[in-house]
Design a protein around this motif. Structure first.
Motif: not given
Length: 236
Positions: A68-95
């Motif tokens: 019928x369709x696919x569900x997406x798990x928007x649960x947060x994962x862990x963080x890793x160090x960025x690979x460039x000078x303009x990397x960001x991660x969101x801690x919490x909900x949001x996009x």
């Protein structure tokens, strides 16, 4: 006999579609900000089984299932160090909010692996897909002398159920998700990237389950075909 044959073939195709979803999860296990997907099925039409003469029955038989369709798990994962000078991660909900520079269409992602792109009037912060990253005022973020003239905005929705996937780790909301709201409570982590939330152990278990179901469906197809051949030979 035909019913068992077609039901089994439909079941084999359904399990193949489930394996395709699992394969996509495996392929993106190292993709920044990727959200795992799972298959949702629905039953096809049921019918009442024929009873013997003079008898009644309420037994029903199905005709298989369909993806019928696919569900997406928007649960947060862990963080890793960025690979460039303009990397960001969101801690919490949001996009992160993105804007297509050609069509002006808006999409959303959790992948904060950004870079610079030169436009006619200067450099701008863009996503991996080349879309403009927007700030808290929904404006593109310019870069002057290597310094961002703003910070990526984090936007949330009333719920994320049913958000449509555009590919390239981007999503668009549907009416029931509500309007995007600037999330001031989410923490923006500079120099980090959110990792994929694919659970390797769970995906391995899902692979075994789907593979076995697929093999059972093929065995049912084979058995139905052999019975049909036997009946035809007796008729001859």
């Amino acid at each position: 006999m035909n019913a068992s044959f077609y039901t089994a073939s439909r079941g084999a195709r359904t399990q193949q579609e489930k394996l395709n979803v699992i394969s996509n999860n495996f392929a993106n296990i190292n993709t920044y900000g990727y959200k795992a997907k799972s298959s949702v099925f629905q039953d096809l039409m049921y019918y009442n089984m024929r009873a013997a003469a003079g008898e009644t029955t309420q037994l029903t038989s199905g005709t298989g299932t369909v993806l019928d369709h696919t569900n997406t798990d928007f649960g947060q994962s862990g963080f890793g160090e960025g690979a460039g000078g303009y990397d960001y991660a969101i801690s919490g909900d949001g996009f992160f909010m993105l804007r297509n520079p050609v069509t002006n269409e808006i999409s959303y992602t959790r992948n904060g692996h950004f870079s610079l792109s030169r436009r006619a009037d200067g450099f701008y912060l863009v996503s991996d897909s080349g879309k403009l990253v927007l700030d808290g005022g929904q404006n593109p973020i310019r870069v002057a002398a290597g310094v961002l003239q703003g910070r990526p905005g984090v936007y949330s929705f009333a719920n994320t159920d049913g958000m449509q996937s555009l590919g390239e780790n981007e999503f668009v909301p549907i009416p029931k998700n509500g309007a995007p709201v600037l999330n001031t409570e989410a923490k923006l982590l500079e120099g980090y990237l959110e990792m994929s939330n694919v659970d390797m152990a769970q995906e391995m278990a899902n692979t075994v389950e789907a593979s076995r179901a697929y093999s059972y469906m093929l065995k049912m197809v084979q058995s139905s075909d052999e019975i049909e051949q036997t009946i035809n030979s007796l008729r001859g």
